[in-house]
Design an enzyme around this catalytic site. Structure first.
Site, PDB file in Angstrom:
ATOM      1  N   ASP A 143       0.848  -1.209   0.000  1.00 21.02           N
ATOM      2  CA  ASP A 143       0.000   0.000   0.000  1.00 21.02           C
ATOM      3  C   ASP A 143       0.876   1.250   0.000  1.00 21.02           C
ATOM      4  OD1 ASP A 143       0.481   1.084   2.771  1.00 21.02           O
ATOM      5  OD2 ASP A 143      -0.369  -0.844   3.378  1.00 21.02           O
ATOM      6  N   GLU A 176       1.273  -8.915  18.849  1.00 22.12           N
ATOM      7  CA  GLU A 176       1.605 -10.077  19.686  1.00 22.12           C
ATOM      8  C   GLU A 176       3.013 -10.521  19.301  1.00 22.12           C
ATOM      9  OE1 GLU A 176      -1.540 -12.509  18.238  1.00 22.12           O
ATOM     10  OE2 GLU A 176      -0.488 -12.904  16.358  1.00 22.12           O
ATOM     11  N   HIS A 206       8.350  -5.562  -1.412  1.00 21.50           N
ATOM     12  CA  HIS A 206       7.430  -6.504  -2.076  1.00 21.50           C
ATOM     13  C   HIS A 206       6.594  -5.831  -3.163  1.00 21.50           C
ATOM     14  CE1 HIS A 206       7.622  -9.450   1.608  1.00 21.50           C
ATOM     15  NE2 HIS A 206       8.728  -9.424   0.901  1.00 21.50           N
TER      16      HIS A 206
HETATM   17  N1  APR Z   1      -1.054  -3.531  15.162  1.00 23.14           N
HETATM   18  C1  APR Z   1       0.152  -4.145  15.173  1.00 23.14           C
HETATM   19  N2  APR Z   1       0.351  -5.381  14.699  1.00 23.14           N
HETATM   20  C2  APR Z   1      -0.712  -6.023  14.181  1.00 23.14           C
HETATM   21  C3  APR Z   1      -2.000  -5.447  14.124  1.00 23.14           C
HETATM   22  C4  APR Z   1      -2.147  -4.140  14.651  1.00 23.14           C
HETATM   23  N3  APR Z   1      -3.321  -3.513  14.652  1.00 23.14           N
HETATM   24  N4  APR Z   1      -2.844  -6.355  13.562  1.00 23.14           N
HETATM   25  C5  APR Z   1      -2.111  -7.439  13.273  1.00 23.14           C
HETATM   26  N5  APR Z   1      -0.825  -7.251  13.661  1.00 23.14           N
HETATM   27  C6  APR Z   1       0.319  -8.155  13.537  1.00 23.14           C
HETATM   28  C7  APR Z   1      -0.037  -9.628  13.650  1.00 23.14           C
HETATM   29  O1  APR Z   1       0.009 -10.020  15.007  1.00 23.14           O
HETATM   30  C8  APR Z   1       1.060 -10.282  12.816  1.00 23.14           C
HETATM   31  O2  APR Z   1       2.185 -10.602  13.616  1.00 23.14           O
HETATM   32  O3  APR Z   1       0.833  -7.986  12.235  1.00 23.14           O
HETATM   33  C9  APR Z   1       1.447  -9.187  11.809  1.00 23.14           C
HETATM   34  C10 APR Z   1       0.979  -9.460  10.403  1.00 23.14           C
HETATM   35  O4  APR Z   1       1.612 -10.601   9.913  1.00 23.14           O
HETATM   36  P1  APR Z   1       1.374 -11.144   8.452  1.00 23.14           P
HETATM   37  O5  APR Z   1      -0.084 -11.199   8.187  1.00 23.14           O
HETATM   38  O6  APR Z   1       2.165 -12.393   8.318  1.00 23.14           O
HETATM   39  O7  APR Z   1       1.969  -9.996   7.514  1.00 23.14           O
HETATM   40  P2  APR Z   1       3.471  -9.692   7.115  1.00 23.14           P
HETATM   41  O8  APR Z   1       4.404 -10.048   8.211  1.00 23.14           O
HETATM   42  O9  APR Z   1       3.492  -8.317   6.576  1.00 23.14           O
HETATM   43  O10 APR Z   1       3.667 -10.702   5.921  1.00 23.14           O
HETATM   44  C11 APR Z   1       4.873 -10.681   5.215  1.00 23.14           C
HETATM   45  O11 APR Z   1       4.077 -12.204   3.569  1.00 23.14           O
HETATM   46  O12 APR Z   1       2.259 -12.857   2.310  1.00 23.14           O
HETATM   47  C12 APR Z   1       3.476 -12.214   2.288  1.00 23.14           C
HETATM   48  O13 APR Z   1       4.246 -10.639   0.745  1.00 23.14           O
HETATM   49  C13 APR Z   1       3.340 -10.811   1.820  1.00 23.14           C
HETATM   50  O14 APR Z   1       4.437  -8.823   2.607  1.00 23.14           O
HETATM   51  C14 APR Z   1       3.766  -9.993   3.013  1.00 23.14           C
HETATM   52  C15 APR Z   1       4.675 -10.952   3.756  1.00 23.14           C
END
Ligand code: APR
Length: 234
Positions: free
Chosen positions: A94, A203, A109
């Site tokens: 984004d 978390e 990414h």
């Molecule tokens: N505030 C802070 N952290 C949050 C919130 C929030 N409001 N909501 C969720 N989280 C945390 C979750 O606890 C989790 O640890 O954000 C993290 C999101 O993890 P993922 O969904 O795995 O996302 P991300 O780490 O960005 O994924 C990495 O994986 O699918 C690929 O290319 C994609 O860039 C992405 C990469």
């Protein structure tokens, strides 16, 4: 003055209404990521993949930066006035950090509002729908795809990120599960040089034990609070 590298993931944008990848039982906006975010998926069913990213683009048009994006943009500006540097490395596709006013951003990414042609390799800013029939604005080939790094593809800007990590005084990881490499390995690289590392997440992430300090809560609360504290201390 300090040099900061700040890695962010989907948790940074969660409070802007953008879904994270791993918080909904393995589904991402109702889809198995392997069915919509791999080169193989695009080869098999390009219409499905284009439709999926059309929906993501439309969703992003309606989203707004939250308090965490704004705090990071302010942090970048304040640190620059004091002679330090902030590199915002994001796994997010984004543009909410940009819209909050941040400048020094690397999208490892890719970017949702960009597309590229697989024939002539030109990139284009693109906020509308895309289809398998849309001709490339440059070469007219019907070979456009989202400028997103899919699973199995090489992340972008790795050399710049590694250079920045080598001179970082502090590495901060925000809102990422720590499960996708190479981003998940940045904390190892920083710690190997003795750099302090802070995790800010909802978390504990998969590699939370590698951080020298951890702060848990919603990004919209804990990021502005951390920024205020850090600015007070310098
Ligand atoms: N505030 C802070 N952290 C949050 C919130 C929030 N409001 N909501 C969720 N989280 C945390 C979750 O606890 C989790 O640890 O954000 C993290 C999101 O993890 P993922 O969904 O795995 O996302 P991300 O780490 O960005 O994924 C990495 O994986 O699918 C690929 O290319 C994609 O860039 C992405 C990469």
């Amino acid at each position: 003055m300090k040099n900061y590298v700040i890695l962010s993931g989907a948790g940074l944008s969660a409070e802007s209404g953008l879904a994270t990848f791993r918080d909904s039982g393995g589904l991402w906006e109702g889809h198995d990521p392997m069915a919509v975010a791999t080169p193989e998926a695009f080869a098999r069913d390009p219409d499905l993949v284009q439709r999926f990213y059309n929906e993501r683009r439309a969703g992003l048009l309606g989203a707004k930066p939250n308090a965490a994006h704004k705090a990071l943009a302010k942090f970048e500006q304040e640190i620059a006035t004091k002679g330090g540097t902030v590199l915002l490395v994001t796994q997010n596709v984004d543009d909410l950090l940009e819209r909050a006013g941040a400048k020094n951003i690397l999208h490892m990414h890719g970017e949702l509002f960009k597309i590229r042609c697989t024939q002539c390799h030109d990139h284009f800013l693109w906020k509308q729908d895309l289809s398998t029939q849309t001709p490339c604005p440059s070469c007219k080939a019907q070979s456009l795809r989202p400028a997103i790094v899919w699973f199995g593809e090489m992340p972008l800007y790795m050399e710049e990120i590694e250079r920045a990590l080598l001179k970082a005084d502090l590495f901060i990881s925000i809102g990422t599960s720590g499960s996708v490499y190479p981003a998940a390995g940045f904390v190892d690289m920083a710690r190997a040089r003795g750099t302090d590392c802070i995790e800010l997440n909802l978390e504990p992430s998969d590699n939370h034990h590698l951080f020298t300090k951890t702060i848990y809560g919603p990004a919209g609360d804990i990021v502005p609070r951390w920024v205020e504290e850090e600015l007070k201390g310098i």
